[in-house]
Design a protein around this motif. Sequence first.
Motif, PDB file in Angstrom:
ATOM      1  N   MET A 231     102.135 100.375  65.717  1.00  0.00           N
ATOM      2  CA  MET A 231     102.601 100.962  64.846  1.00  0.00           C
ATOM      3  C   MET A 231     102.065 102.616  64.172  1.00  0.00           C
ATOM      4  O   MET A 231     100.042 102.229  64.665  1.00  0.00           O
ATOM      5  N   LEU A 232     101.851 103.730  64.109  1.00  0.00           N
ATOM      6  CA  LEU A 232     101.158 104.742  64.290  1.00  0.00           C
ATOM      7  C   LEU A 232     100.607 104.799  63.155  1.00  0.00           C
ATOM      8  O   LEU A 232     100.672 104.521  61.838  1.00  0.00           O
ATOM      9  N   GLU A 233      99.430 105.753  63.416  1.00  0.00           N
ATOM     10  CA  GLU A 233      98.643 105.732  62.102  1.00  0.00           C
ATOM     11  C   GLU A 233      98.069 106.830  62.092  1.00  0.00           C
ATOM     12  O   GLU A 233      98.300 108.211  62.615  1.00  0.00           O
ATOM     13  N   VAL A 234      97.868 107.050  60.548  1.00  0.00           N
ATOM     14  CA  VAL A 234      98.487 107.968  59.270  1.00  0.00           C
ATOM     15  C   VAL A 234      97.530 109.188  60.080  1.00  0.00           C
ATOM     16  O   VAL A 234      97.346 110.508  59.852  1.00  0.00           O
ATOM     17  N   ARG A 235      95.697 108.101  60.241  1.00  0.00           N
ATOM     18  CA  ARG A 235      94.776 109.634  60.831  1.00  0.00           C
ATOM     19  C   ARG A 235      95.497 109.904  61.667  1.00  0.00           C
ATOM     20  O   ARG A 235      95.429 111.565  62.142  1.00  0.00           O
ATOM     21  N   LYS A 236      95.824 109.683  62.944  1.00  0.00           N
ATOM     22  CA  LYS A 236      96.492 110.339  63.937  1.00  0.00           C
ATOM     23  C   LYS A 236      97.084 110.989  64.053  1.00  0.00           C
ATOM     24  O   LYS A 236      97.613 112.466  64.208  1.00  0.00           O
ATOM     25  N   LEU A 237      98.413 111.523  62.717  1.00  0.00           N
ATOM     26  CA  LEU A 237      99.256 111.689  62.781  1.00  0.00           C
ATOM     27  C   LEU A 237      99.208 113.072  61.713  1.00  0.00           C
ATOM     28  O   LEU A 237      99.304 114.472  61.840  1.00  0.00           O
ATOM     29  N   ILE A 238      98.336 112.974  60.954  1.00  0.00           N
ATOM     30  CA  ILE A 238      97.543 113.916  60.218  1.00  0.00           C
ATOM     31  C   ILE A 238      96.605 114.662  61.275  1.00  0.00           C
ATOM     32  O   ILE A 238      96.493 115.975  61.091  1.00  0.00           O
ATOM     33  N   MET A 239      95.556 114.445  62.206  1.00  0.00           N
ATOM     34  CA  MET A 239      95.640 115.004  62.881  1.00  0.00           C
ATOM     35  C   MET A 239      96.064 116.395  63.710  1.00  0.00           C
ATOM     36  O   MET A 239      96.106 117.324  64.056  1.00  0.00           O
ATOM     37  N   LEU A 240      97.618 115.575  64.585  1.00  0.00           N
ATOM     38  CA  LEU A 240      98.074 116.488  64.857  1.00  0.00           C
ATOM     39  C   LEU A 240      98.927 117.650  63.662  1.00  0.00           C
ATOM     40  O   LEU A 240      99.192 118.206  64.304  1.00  0.00           O
ATOM     41  N   ARG A 241      99.389 116.995  62.988  1.00  0.00           N
ATOM     42  CA  ARG A 241      99.576 117.890  61.541  1.00  0.00           C
ATOM     43  C   ARG A 241      98.584 118.743  61.602  1.00  0.00           C
ATOM     44  O   ARG A 241      99.106 120.308  61.633  1.00  0.00           O
ATOM     45  N   ALA A 242      97.393 119.441  61.410  1.00  0.00           N
ATOM     46  CA  ALA A 242      96.592 119.962  61.366  1.00  0.00           C
ATOM     47  C   ALA A 242      96.349 120.799  63.057  1.00  0.00           C
ATOM     48  O   ALA A 242      95.970 121.668  62.602  1.00  0.00           O
ATOM     49  N   VAL A 243      96.661 119.992  64.231  1.00  0.00           N
ATOM     50  CA  VAL A 243      96.256 120.598  65.284  1.00  0.00           C
ATOM     51  C   VAL A 243      97.822 122.522  64.929  1.00  0.00           C
ATOM     52  O   VAL A 243      97.851 123.228  65.543  1.00  0.00           O
ATOM     53  N   ALA A 244      98.859 121.795  64.407  1.00  0.00           N
ATOM     54  CA  ALA A 244     100.336 122.492  64.937  1.00  0.00           C
ATOM     55  C   ALA A 244     100.139 123.154  63.674  1.00  0.00           C
ATOM     56  O   ALA A 244     100.323 124.715  64.388  1.00  0.00           O
ATOM     57  N   ALA A 245      98.987 122.714  62.454  1.00  0.00           N
ATOM     58  CA  ALA A 245      98.715 123.682  61.517  1.00  0.00           C
ATOM     59  C   ALA A 245      97.964 125.124  62.438  1.00  0.00           C
ATOM     60  O   ALA A 245      98.188 126.972  61.991  1.00  0.00           O
ATOM     61  N   GLU A 246      96.623 125.513  62.531  1.00  0.00           N
ATOM     62  CA  GLU A 246      95.657 125.916  63.157  1.00  0.00           C
ATOM     63  C   GLU A 246      95.892 125.980  64.398  1.00  0.00           C
ATOM     64  O   GLU A 246      94.960 127.203  64.647  1.00  0.00           O
ATOM     65  N   GLY A 247      97.102 125.611  65.381  1.00  0.00           N
ATOM     66  CA  GLY A 247      97.037 126.107  66.522  1.00  0.00           C
ATOM     67  C   GLY A 247      96.017 126.021  67.656  1.00  0.00           C
ATOM     68  O   GLY A 247      95.609 126.645  68.570  1.00  0.00           O
ATOM     69  N   SER A 248      95.236 125.320  67.558  1.00  0.00           N
ATOM     70  CA  SER A 248      93.707 125.243  68.246  1.00  0.00           C
ATOM     71  C   SER A 248      93.204 123.182  67.964  1.00  0.00           C
ATOM     72  O   SER A 248      92.977 123.102  66.651  1.00  0.00           O
ATOM     73  N   ILE A 249      93.204 122.827  68.862  1.00  0.00           N
ATOM     74  CA  ILE A 249      92.054 121.733  68.558  1.00  0.00           C
ATOM     75  C   ILE A 249      90.594 121.578  68.050  1.00  0.00           C
ATOM     76  O   ILE A 249      90.334 121.680  66.725  1.00  0.00           O
ATOM     77  N   ALA A 250      89.905 122.776  68.711  1.00  0.00           N
ATOM     78  CA  ALA A 250      89.066 123.610  67.641  1.00  0.00           C
ATOM     79  C   ALA A 250      88.951 123.345  66.396  1.00  0.00           C
ATOM     80  O   ALA A 250      88.344 123.204  65.467  1.00  0.00           O
ATOM     81  N   ALA A 251      89.813 124.849  66.121  1.00  0.00           N
ATOM     82  CA  ALA A 251      90.647 125.224  64.785  1.00  0.00           C
ATOM     83  C   ALA A 251      90.558 124.140  63.926  1.00  0.00           C
ATOM     84  O   ALA A 251      90.149 123.875  62.424  1.00  0.00           O
ATOM     85  N   ALA A 252      91.276 122.791  63.969  1.00  0.00           N
ATOM     86  CA  ALA A 252      91.237 121.330  63.984  1.00  0.00           C
ATOM     87  C   ALA A 252      90.201 121.179  63.021  1.00  0.00           C
ATOM     88  O   ALA A 252      90.179 120.251  62.070  1.00  0.00           O
ATOM     89  N   ALA A 253      89.969 120.943  64.106  1.00  0.00           N
ATOM     90  CA  ALA A 253      88.404 120.009  63.935  1.00  0.00           C
ATOM     91  C   ALA A 253      87.871 120.325  62.637  1.00  0.00           C
ATOM     92  O   ALA A 253      86.729 119.372  61.898  1.00  0.00           O
ATOM     93  N   ARG A 254      87.490 121.989  62.791  1.00  0.00           N
ATOM     94  CA  ARG A 254      86.821 122.124  61.657  1.00  0.00           C
ATOM     95  C   ARG A 254      87.506 121.902  60.213  1.00  0.00           C
ATOM     96  O   ARG A 254      87.321 122.058  59.089  1.00  0.00           O
ATOM     97  N   ALA A 255      89.073 122.223  60.743  1.00  0.00           N
ATOM     98  CA  ALA A 255      89.501 121.890  59.167  1.00  0.00           C
ATOM     99  C   ALA A 255      89.171 120.345  58.311  1.00  0.00           C
ATOM    100  O   ALA A 255      89.454 120.635  56.996  1.00  0.00           O
ATOM    101  N   LEU A 256      89.320 119.723  59.422  1.00  0.00           N
ATOM    102  CA  LEU A 256      89.152 118.216  59.335  1.00  0.00           C
ATOM    103  C   LEU A 256      87.747 117.685  58.951  1.00  0.00           C
ATOM    104  O   LEU A 256      87.325 116.444  58.458  1.00  0.00           O
ATOM    105  N   ARG A 257      86.710 118.784  59.785  1.00  0.00           N
ATOM    106  CA  ARG A 257      85.138 118.268  59.457  1.00  0.00           C
ATOM    107  C   ARG A 257      85.018 117.413  60.295  1.00  0.00           C
ATOM    108  O   ARG A 257      84.301 116.134  60.581  1.00  0.00           O
TER     109      ARG A 257
END
Length: 305
Positions: free
Chosen positions: A1-27
């Motif tokens: 079963m897919l983990e919600v935490r990973k789905l949230i990371m995918l969503r953040a990457v989609a919103a921010e446009g880069s892994i670095a920006a998503a990492a900053r947003a999610l801390r």
Amino acid sequence: MLEVRKLIMLRAVAAEGSIAAAARALRYTRSAVSQQLSSLESETGTALVNRRGNRITLTPAGRALVEHTERILVELRAAETTLGRDDLTVSGLLRVGVPFREGPQIMSHSLMAVRQQFPKIQIRLAATTDETGADAVLRGQLDMAIISRIGSPPPGRVPGLREWDLGHDALRLCVPDGHRLARAGRCTMAELRDEAWIVCPDSTIGRLTMAMCVSAGFEPGLAATVNDIGTAIGLAGIGWGITIAPELTPAGTNLQVTRIPITGVDTVRHSVLIVRDGEHLSPYIAAAITAVRGVSAQRWAAAVG
């Protein structure tokens, strides 16, 4: 079963446009987001992102998964809210985004009513813009936003958000009290050819104003470019030029500003309340929504009646 935490990371990457920006947003660290994203792709057995240098875009499968993620998060927020309703206490911190010099004063009156009705709700106001308010709510940076939207509402709801139309007011030409058109019942765009214009070029109203001038057969002569409608109206009040603004937007000065209907211009500004879907069930957010809508309805009727 897919983990919600990973789905949230995918969503953040989609919103921010880069892994670095998503990492900053999610801390998170950049490597942690990258690893979780790779793990999610392995679990789904398909590519979810396209990597082009530092920029990332979603594949069709990735976009579909993010759409499902939004629905999953709505249900999770609703579940958390239900579990937290045991004492139904109307209290909590409410972070509200408001475009201070853009919207009608009805917004601030509505929020004052919330404070008076529910003193245990702590309201923290934050400056936002009509362009960024909804996104800040969707990302969890704000609990609620009140924004202005020019013209017809967009078709369909934005996934993950709920919104309510608080009221609307018409666009008007704003001129100083002694202007040649101040006593006119209305005017046409063609009559404004030789006027000095004050516009907010980066705003929807500013772009609409420029387009209206061009459609009337002239390029507006700019006397000032500003960042918000309140400043534009204030400059019109001292006689610096003219501008177009929603009828209920405050002038920001004590000078008299005359607002004139423009023939053929029937565009209106909607003031819209936005919260995250699922969180609208929370006792204190639900109480705030009810209060804002109720006070807005009363004051809007009085203002435009």
